[in-house]
Design a protein around this motif. Structure first.
Motif, PDB file in Angstrom:
ATOM      1  N   LEU A  34      -7.562  76.459 -38.877  1.00 25.41           N
ATOM      2  CA  LEU A  34      -6.417  76.118 -39.711  1.00 25.41           C
ATOM      3  C   LEU A  34      -5.785  77.380 -40.286  1.00 25.41           C
ATOM      4  O   LEU A  34      -4.554  77.529 -40.310  1.00 25.41           O
ATOM      5  CB  LEU A  34      -6.868  75.179 -40.835  1.00 25.41           C
ATOM      6  CG  LEU A  34      -5.795  74.668 -41.790  1.00 25.41           C
ATOM      7  CD1 LEU A  34      -4.731  73.895 -41.040  1.00 25.41           C
ATOM      8  CD2 LEU A  34      -6.422  73.797 -42.872  1.00 25.41           C
ATOM      9  N   ALA A  35      -6.625  78.306 -40.750  1.00 19.70           N
ATOM     10  CA  ALA A  35      -6.117  79.548 -41.340  1.00 19.70           C
ATOM     11  C   ALA A  35      -5.370  80.384 -40.312  1.00 19.70           C
ATOM     12  O   ALA A  35      -4.327  80.971 -40.608  1.00 19.70           O
ATOM     13  CB  ALA A  35      -7.276  80.342 -41.937  1.00 19.70           C
ATOM     14  N   ARG A  36      -5.920  80.453 -39.080  1.00 22.28           N
ATOM     15  CA  ARG A  36      -5.271  81.234 -38.030  1.00 22.28           C
ATOM     16  C   ARG A  36      -3.903  80.651 -37.687  1.00 22.28           C
ATOM     17  O   ARG A  36      -2.922  81.377 -37.523  1.00 22.28           O
ATOM     18  CB  ARG A  36      -6.153  81.282 -36.789  1.00 22.28           C
ATOM     19  CG  ARG A  36      -5.579  82.181 -35.679  1.00 22.28           C
ATOM     20  CD  ARG A  36      -6.511  82.301 -34.491  1.00 22.28           C
ATOM     21  NE  ARG A  36      -6.669  81.034 -33.790  1.00 22.28           N
ATOM     22  CZ  ARG A  36      -7.782  80.307 -33.812  1.00 22.28           C
ATOM     23  NH1 ARG A  36      -8.840  80.714 -34.502  1.00 22.28           N
ATOM     24  NH2 ARG A  36      -7.853  79.166 -33.151  1.00 22.28           N
ATOM     25  N   MET A  37      -3.840  79.321 -37.588  1.00 21.09           N
ATOM     26  CA  MET A  37      -2.566  78.686 -37.287  1.00 21.09           C
ATOM     27  C   MET A  37      -1.549  78.947 -38.400  1.00 21.09           C
ATOM     28  O   MET A  37      -0.395  79.292 -38.147  1.00 21.09           O
ATOM     29  CB  MET A  37      -2.754  77.182 -37.105  1.00 21.09           C
ATOM     30  CG  MET A  37      -1.466  76.441 -36.760  1.00 21.09           C
ATOM     31  SD  MET A  37      -1.527  74.666 -37.156  1.00 21.09           S
ATOM     32  CE  MET A  37      -1.474  74.724 -38.952  1.00 21.09           C
ATOM     33  N   ALA A  38      -1.989  78.782 -39.651  1.00 18.73           N
ATOM     34  CA  ALA A  38      -1.084  78.945 -40.789  1.00 18.73           C
ATOM     35  C   ALA A  38      -0.526  80.360 -40.860  1.00 18.73           C
ATOM     36  O   ALA A  38       0.641  80.567 -41.211  1.00 18.73           O
ATOM     37  CB  ALA A  38      -1.802  78.595 -42.084  1.00 18.73           C
ATOM     38  N   SER A  39      -1.335  81.347 -40.515  1.00 19.88           N
ATOM     39  CA  SER A  39      -0.880  82.727 -40.584  1.00 19.88           C
ATOM     40  C   SER A  39       0.049  83.078 -39.427  1.00 19.88           C
ATOM     41  O   SER A  39       0.858  83.998 -39.519  1.00 19.88           O
ATOM     42  CB  SER A  39      -2.076  83.685 -40.585  1.00 19.88           C
ATOM     43  OG  SER A  39      -2.795  83.590 -39.361  1.00 19.88           O
ATOM     44  N   ALA A  40      -0.056  82.332 -38.332  1.00 18.65           N
ATOM     45  CA  ALA A  40       0.742  82.642 -37.146  1.00 18.65           C
ATOM     46  C   ALA A  40       2.088  81.936 -37.138  1.00 18.65           C
ATOM     47  O   ALA A  40       3.048  82.421 -36.529  1.00 18.65           O
ATOM     48  CB  ALA A  40      -0.033  82.269 -35.882  1.00 18.65           C
ATOM     49  N   VAL A  41       2.168  80.781 -37.785  1.00 19.29           N
ATOM     50  CA  VAL A  41       3.385  79.979 -37.738  1.00 19.29           C
ATOM     51  C   VAL A  41       4.334  80.396 -38.851  1.00 19.29           C
ATOM     52  O   VAL A  41       3.951  80.457 -40.015  1.00 19.29           O
ATOM     53  CB  VAL A  41       3.054  78.473 -37.871  1.00 19.29           C
ATOM     54  CG1 VAL A  41       4.328  77.659 -37.987  1.00 19.29           C
ATOM     55  CG2 VAL A  41       2.242  78.015 -36.670  1.00 19.29           C
ATOM     56  N   VAL A  42       5.564  80.676 -38.481  1.00 22.02           N
ATOM     57  CA  VAL A  42       6.603  81.025 -39.456  1.00 22.02           C
ATOM     58  C   VAL A  42       7.582  79.854 -39.517  1.00 22.02           C
ATOM     59  O   VAL A  42       8.190  79.488 -38.510  1.00 22.02           O
ATOM     60  CB  VAL A  42       7.347  82.316 -39.051  1.00 22.02           C
ATOM     61  CG1 VAL A  42       8.466  82.617 -40.053  1.00 22.02           C
ATOM     62  CG2 VAL A  42       6.377  83.472 -38.957  1.00 22.02           C
ATOM     63  N   HIS A  43       7.733  79.277 -40.685  1.00 23.73           N
ATOM     64  CA  HIS A  43       8.627  78.127 -40.835  1.00 23.73           C
ATOM     65  C   HIS A  43      10.066  78.605 -40.968  1.00 23.73           C
ATOM     66  O   HIS A  43      10.348  79.572 -41.667  1.00 23.73           O
ATOM     67  CB  HIS A  43       8.238  77.311 -42.075  1.00 23.73           C
ATOM     68  CG  HIS A  43       6.997  76.501 -41.897  1.00 23.73           C
ATOM     69  ND1 HIS A  43       5.764  76.955 -42.271  1.00 23.73           N
ATOM     70  CD2 HIS A  43       6.798  75.280 -41.356  1.00 23.73           C
ATOM     71  CE1 HIS A  43       4.851  76.045 -41.989  1.00 23.73           C
ATOM     72  NE2 HIS A  43       5.454  75.017 -41.428  1.00 23.73           N
ATOM     73  N   GLU A  44      10.939  77.890 -40.286  1.00 24.73           N
ATOM     74  CA  GLU A  44      12.364  78.199 -40.401  1.00 24.73           C
ATOM     75  C   GLU A  44      12.857  77.852 -41.806  1.00 24.73           C
ATOM     76  O   GLU A  44      12.284  77.017 -42.495  1.00 24.73           O
ATOM     77  CB  GLU A  44      13.152  77.422 -39.360  1.00 24.73           C
ATOM     78  CG  GLU A  44      13.102  75.920 -39.547  1.00 24.73           C
ATOM     79  CD  GLU A  44      13.999  75.165 -38.593  1.00 24.73           C
ATOM     80  OE1 GLU A  44      15.183  75.543 -38.483  1.00 24.73           O
ATOM     81  OE2 GLU A  44      13.525  74.213 -37.968  1.00 24.73           O
ATOM     82  N   ARG A  45      13.929  78.500 -42.206  1.00 23.69           N
ATOM     83  CA  ARG A  45      14.504  78.208 -43.519  1.00 23.69           C
ATOM     84  C   ARG A  45      15.759  77.353 -43.405  1.00 23.69           C
ATOM     85  O   ARG A  45      16.024  76.525 -44.255  1.00 23.69           O
ATOM     86  CB  ARG A  45      14.836  79.522 -44.237  1.00 23.69           C
ATOM     87  CG  ARG A  45      13.589  80.343 -44.579  1.00 23.69           C
ATOM     88  CD  ARG A  45      13.928  81.531 -45.437  1.00 23.69           C
ATOM     89  NE  ARG A  45      12.742  82.309 -45.780  1.00 23.69           N
ATOM     90  CZ  ARG A  45      12.756  83.382 -46.576  1.00 23.69           C
ATOM     91  NH1 ARG A  45      13.896  83.810 -47.080  1.00 23.69           N
ATOM     92  NH2 ARG A  45      11.638  84.021 -46.851  1.00 23.69           N
ATOM     93  N   ASP A  46      16.530  77.589 -42.369  1.00 28.12           N
ATOM     94  CA  ASP A  46      17.735  76.789 -42.190  1.00 28.12           C
ATOM     95  C   ASP A  46      17.367  75.412 -41.660  1.00 28.12           C
ATOM     96  O   ASP A  46      16.532  75.284 -40.778  1.00 28.12           O
ATOM     97  CB  ASP A  46      18.690  77.482 -41.203  1.00 28.12           C
ATOM     98  CG  ASP A  46      19.230  78.786 -41.759  1.00 28.12           C
ATOM     99  OD1 ASP A  46      19.300  78.900 -43.001  1.00 28.12           O
ATOM    100  OD2 ASP A  46      19.565  79.676 -40.966  1.00 28.12           O
ATOM    101  N   GLY A  47      17.998  74.393 -42.190  1.00 25.53           N
ATOM    102  CA  GLY A  47      17.744  73.040 -41.723  1.00 25.53           C
ATOM    103  C   GLY A  47      16.419  72.488 -42.178  1.00 25.53           C
ATOM    104  O   GLY A  47      15.835  71.643 -41.512  1.00 25.53           O
TER     105      GLY A  47
END
Length: 222
Positions: free
Chosen positions: A181-194
């Protein structure tokens, strides 16, 4: 020159709702009070109770207004393939929700289905029925799409804007206990637009929507 009450624009339930939407869009739903509405409409707050008897009634009117806009827009969208129609309607609803980001929380807080939601469901069922769905699959479609018909995805746990920053030591301990879970969370960047919330982004919304629509099409042809 002071404007007299007789010269002022007449107060109607529609004017009250439009003023409330404008306040909510600019300042958040918590700012929508009878006192604040009265000031926006240049009336005493008590005067507004003649048109909307309570704060609960006002919030219900806001829901009806938003869902009514979705139903109106959805009725204008039709494609040859049922998936294209439903997809376009969900994305049109999402564009509306992005203009009124306070609306998803208000809608999901309701104990009963608002009456203004029924035309949206009726359009959906008419569309999938024309696309070859039987009653059972139509029923499952309503549940499978859920809040995506209204332009957002409903998350179980959403941190509030005033939540404190997580303690670094606690985060390290969690990473040791939940490494994947930690590895996924650190790798995924959430978009800001929309984005309507931390994870309810346009990209996530479309990904989930397409999975559901493709799965329903497989069920239809099985």
């Amino acid at each position: 020159m002071k404007v007299t009450p007789s010269a002022q624009e007449a107060i109607t339930p529609e004017r009250i709702v439009h003023a409330a939407v404008k306040i909510a869009d600019a300042e958040g739903l918590a700012a929508v009070t009878m006192r604040r509405l009265g000031a926006a409409l240049d009336r005493e707050a008590m005067t507004l109770y003649h048109y909307t008897p309570s704060k609960h009634a006002l919030l219900a009117a806001l829901i009806d207004h938003i869902l009514g806009q979705i139903a109106h827009e959805s009725a204008r969208i039709a494609h040859d393939d049922w998936r294209d129609t439903v997809r376009s309607r969900c994305l049109a609803a999402r564009r509306l929700m992005l203009r009124h980001p306070w609306a998803p929380a208000l809608i999901t807080a309701q104990d009963e289905t608002p009456a203004a939601a029924w035309p949206i469901y009726e359009l959906l069922i008419a569309t999938v029925t024309a696309g070859g769905f039987d009653n059972e699959l139509s029923h499952r479609t309503v549940h499978a799409l859920g809040s995506m018909l209204f332009g957002f995805s409903s998350e179980l746990f959403q941190p509030d804007a005033q939540s404190p920053e997580p303690d670094p030591a606690a985060m390290r301990a969690m990473a040791e206990r939940f490494p994947h879970l930690a590895r996924m969370a650190s790798a995924v960047v959430h978009e800001r637009d929309g984005a309507l919330s931390m994870c309810d982004t346009r990209a996530e919304f479309i990904f989930t929507l397409d999975l559901v629509l493709d799965g329903l099409e497989r069920a239809r042809t099985a």
